[in-house]
Write an enzyme that holds these catalytic residues in place. Structure first.
Site, mmCIF file in Angstrom:
data_model
loop_
_atom_site.group_PDB
_atom_site.id
_atom_site.type_symbol
_atom_site.label_atom_id
_atom_site.label_comp_id
_atom_site.label_asym_id
_atom_site.label_seq_id
_atom_site.Cartn_x
_atom_site.Cartn_y
_atom_site.Cartn_z
ATOM 1 N N LEU A 1 14.573 70.801 -33.697
ATOM 2 C CA LEU A 1 14.642 69.868 -32.820
ATOM 3 C C LEU A 1 16.185 69.409 -31.623
ATOM 4 O O LEU A 1 15.958 68.435 -30.345
ATOM 5 C CB LEU A 1 15.308 68.090 -33.469
ATOM 6 C CG LEU A 1 14.291 68.297 -35.125
ATOM 7 C CD1 LEU A 1 15.438 67.277 -36.286
ATOM 8 C CD2 LEU A 1 13.832 67.332 -33.838
ATOM 9 N N ARG B 1 15.333 68.159 -28.183
ATOM 10 C CA ARG B 1 16.324 67.205 -27.447
ATOM 11 C C ARG B 1 16.650 67.378 -26.252
ATOM 12 O O ARG B 1 16.416 66.620 -25.483
ATOM 13 C CB ARG B 1 17.900 67.308 -28.167
ATOM 14 C CG ARG B 1 18.258 66.528 -29.409
ATOM 15 C CD ARG B 1 19.203 66.917 -30.440
ATOM 16 N NE ARG B 1 18.430 65.886 -31.613
ATOM 17 C CZ ARG B 1 19.313 66.056 -32.919
ATOM 18 N NH1 ARG B 1 19.584 67.512 -33.038
ATOM 19 N NH2 ARG B 1 19.103 65.640 -33.944
ATOM 20 N N PHE C 1 13.474 58.514 -30.898
ATOM 21 C CA PHE C 1 12.847 60.275 -30.824
ATOM 22 C C PHE C 1 14.095 61.206 -31.362
ATOM 23 O O PHE C 1 15.149 60.959 -30.511
ATOM 24 C CB PHE C 1 12.078 60.524 -29.340
ATOM 25 C CG PHE C 1 10.645 59.844 -29.723
ATOM 26 C CD1 PHE C 1 9.789 60.518 -30.472
ATOM 27 C CD2 PHE C 1 9.946 60.156 -28.795
ATOM 28 C CE1 PHE C 1 8.992 59.762 -30.609
ATOM 29 C CE2 PHE C 1 8.735 59.705 -28.466
ATOM 30 C CZ PHE C 1 7.588 59.793 -29.576
ATOM 31 N N GLU C 2 14.023 62.484 -31.673
ATOM 32 C CA GLU C 2 14.341 63.529 -31.878
ATOM 33 C C GLU C 2 15.639 63.266 -31.895
ATOM 34 O O GLU C 2 16.739 64.104 -31.992
ATOM 35 C CB GLU C 2 14.468 64.070 -30.397
ATOM 36 C CG GLU C 2 13.230 64.271 -30.182
ATOM 37 C CD GLU C 2 12.152 65.137 -30.525
ATOM 38 O OE1 GLU C 2 12.302 65.794 -31.529
ATOM 39 O OE2 GLU C 2 11.284 65.769 -30.098
ATOM 40 N N GLY C 3 15.513 62.711 -32.771
ATOM 41 C CA GLY C 3 17.406 61.492 -34.055
ATOM 42 C C GLY C 3 18.244 60.386 -33.419
ATOM 43 O O GLY C 3 17.444 60.838 -31.622
#
Length: 597
Positions: free
Chosen positions: A264, A268, A406-408
């Site tokens: 991740l 990011r 997305f992505e956290g």
């Protein structure tokens, strides 16, 4: 290890306490001809194969996305980061960032490609054993097999390690039987290979598995109906006694959560690069329209309100672009240093990205929010037509929104920025408290009113240094006052993260402008200086606002008054005519009819 390699590889997060020299950063203007050719190949592919099919892609025409992935694979677009031994080009991290940027204007196609090349492929490339890499990576690199990443579940989003999908060894000890439900799986409808996270028996942490679609026991819900990225295949996937050979466990048992976190980090910063490409495309569309749309017998690009918008869109894009490629090169430099020290290549790639996890989180947040600003202003420039589904801004506006999730989520990433900094400080990896205490001591002293340094960018660099002091003052005071309870004070943590993020991006664009003045003096360097000034002055206001909000939340009395005085001192700057600087930038954009920086 050579001293040059050693010195270039600064620590992640160290920018908070260390001044960076312009000579130590990479700027996009330095990409070599080969990298530029790779970028142009991607742009040409979008022009000829993707942008003329957007309605068909959004309608999820049967087989269309797969065929586009196949064609991009034939051109080598899926194998840029893959080592040559597996049929790829073996390019460095920053070149892979350039590809994400170039493809970023491809709407749903960009999402499919990024999910495949990033979170779908990299877990195997970085954590797979020799047999796994030999079996899967060549086919993923050409697009013969497409990949998806199965982490999120109905009850585990940001709290990924709480997933309930289970894996149990069969009686023969040959296969793990996976049972569970995954949701929001990008490329789910056509993927051949899934990276699946599950817990074995009563394990505390996740394990990861390479699951082929043909293993059996896999079923899916219909495609999700989404606000944006409608052409991206997004499915819920169910595993019902899905038999996975024991040799398809990825890495070691219970290492899945670490894999997820590290992959991740890459996702990011790559997402940040993709939003840069998307923002560039939106800005170009807005410039074109502003030059064509006539009101009151003039193109609307003649009006100050529109010129302000175009210049501000370009400035934020330029600044975040500066930060993204600065961080990308830091990762490459860290990788070179780790390789020079004797570390295995795959481990070095992971470790170098992990080292800059703080910067990756910042890039994700600031770039995605920059894109949201750009698309919102793009709609505004189009006026009523901006709200029409027949005009190009509607799709861009809807598609942009997912990037803050997305992505956290951006909230989680902001919290991570501060959490990672403080943890590194507690481990002794970064000396935050020493500089924070020095700033606290400075508050008790008389300000230095010595002669001003008249060197180019000296005043601006002093502003950046002072903004860092503001962040250290507030973070240090919050740690001392709140101690262990600070972790629960999310509003304060996000205020501190905002200060850190704006400092990082402001410093990045300033260093880019400074480097251009030294290495490529001329018109382009002068525009860069204007944009650095504009962004820096905006960052001063943002830091001041976030700082006051944080201080009001935990300080009081004389302590509060003293730190407010310090905050004013650290967010002070000489006047600068922002309007004229924006006018210069807008004039260039309008004359060139595109983002030309």
């Amino acid at each position: 290890m050579s001293e040059e390699v050693k010195n270039k590889a600064i620590k992640g997060g160290e920018f908070v306490i260390r001044e960076t020299a312009y000579s130590d950063i990479f700027i996009p203007e330095e990409f070599d001809e080969e990298a530029k050719m790779i970028r142009q190949t991607c742009i040409d592919f979008l022009d000829t194969e993707v942008l003329n099919k957007l309605d068909r892609i959004d309608a999820q025409e049967e087989g269309l996305m797969q065929s586009l992935m196949d064609k991009s694979g034939e051109l080598g677009m899926l194998g840029v980061s893959i080592p040559e031994e597996y049929g790829g080009f073996g390019k460095n991290f920053n070149t892979s960032m350039l590809v994400a940027d170039a493809v970023g204007g491809g709407f749903s196609f960009a999402v499919a490609l990024s999910a495949h090349t990033g979170i779908g492929t990299l877990p195997i490339l970085y954590y797979g054993n020799a047999e796994q890499k030999a079996k899967y990576i060549p086919k993923l690199g050409t697009g013969e097999w497409k990949a998806a990443y199965c982490l999120t579940e109905p009850n585990s989003g940001s709290d990924a390690n709480s997933g309930r999908t289970s894996a149990k060894l069969n009686a023969e000890g040959t296969h793990y039987l996976i049972n569970g439900q995954k949701m929001w799986i990008t490329n789910g409808g056509f993927a051949d290979v899934f990276i699946v996270f599950a817990k074995i028996d009563d394990d505390k942490n996740l394990s990861a598995f390479i699951v082929e679609k043909d293993f059996g026991g896999i079923s899916m819900n219909p495609e999700e109906h989404k606000l944006g990225i409608k052409g991206s295949s997004t499915r819920q996937i169910f595993f019902n006694d899905c038999p996975v050979p024991v040799e398809n466990m990825l890495s070691e048992r219970e290492n899945g959560f670490k894999i997820a976190v590290n992959i991740l980090n890459i996702g990011r910063i790559k997402l940040g690069a993709a939003t840069i490409g998307s923002a560039r495309s939106v800005l170009n569309t807005a410039i074109n329209y502003a030059n064509e749309r006539v009101q009151f017998n003039l193109p609307i690009s003649k009006f100050g309100a529109i010129r302000y918008k175009l210049a501000e869109m370009a400035t934020r894009l330029f600044a975040n672009e500066s930060a993204a490629y600065r961080a990308g090169q830091n990762i490459d430099d860290a990788y070179d240093a780790l390789i020079a020290s004797g570390m295995d290549e795959a481990k070095a790639k992971l470790k170098s990205v992990e080292q800059f996890a703080i910067e990756c989180a910042i890039i994700k947040v600031w770039c995605s929010e920059m894109l949201d600003y750009v698309v919102d202003e793009g709609v505004q420039i189009y006026g009523g037509m901006g709200y029409s589904a027949e005009a190009p801004m509607e799709r861009a506006y809807r598609d942009a929104r997912i990037n803050r999730i997305f992505e956290g989520t951006n909230e989680v990433n902001r919290l991570l920025v501060v959490d990672m900094l403080l943890k590194r400080a507690m481990k002794g990896e970064l000396d935050l408290m020493g500089p924070a205490q020095a700033v606290a001591g400075e508050l008790m002293s008389i300000p230095d009113f010595g002669a001003e340094d008249d060197a180019p960018f000296a005043a601006e660099k002093k502003i950046v240094a002072n903004l860092k002091k503001a962040g250290l003052m507030i973070a240090g005071a919050a740690v001392q006052k709140l101690m262990m309870s600070l972790a629960k004070e999310q509003e304060i943590l996000m205020n501190i993260a905002d200060i850190i993020g704006y400092v990082y991006v402001a410093e990045s664009v300033l260093l880019r402008a400074e480097k251009l003045q030294h290495t490529q003096p001329g018109e382009h360097a002068d525009y860069a200086a204007d944009m650095a000034q504009i962004y820096l002055y905006g960052a001063i206001d943002k830091v001041n606002a976030a700082g006051k909000e944080a201080l009001y939340s935990f300080a009081e009395g004389d302590e509060l008054n003293m730190m407010l005085v310090g905050l004013r001192r650290f967010t002070k700057a000489q006047p600068f005519n922002l309007k004229e600087a924006r006018q210069r930038i807008a004039k260039k954009l309008i004359e060139e009819n595109k983002y030309c920086f």
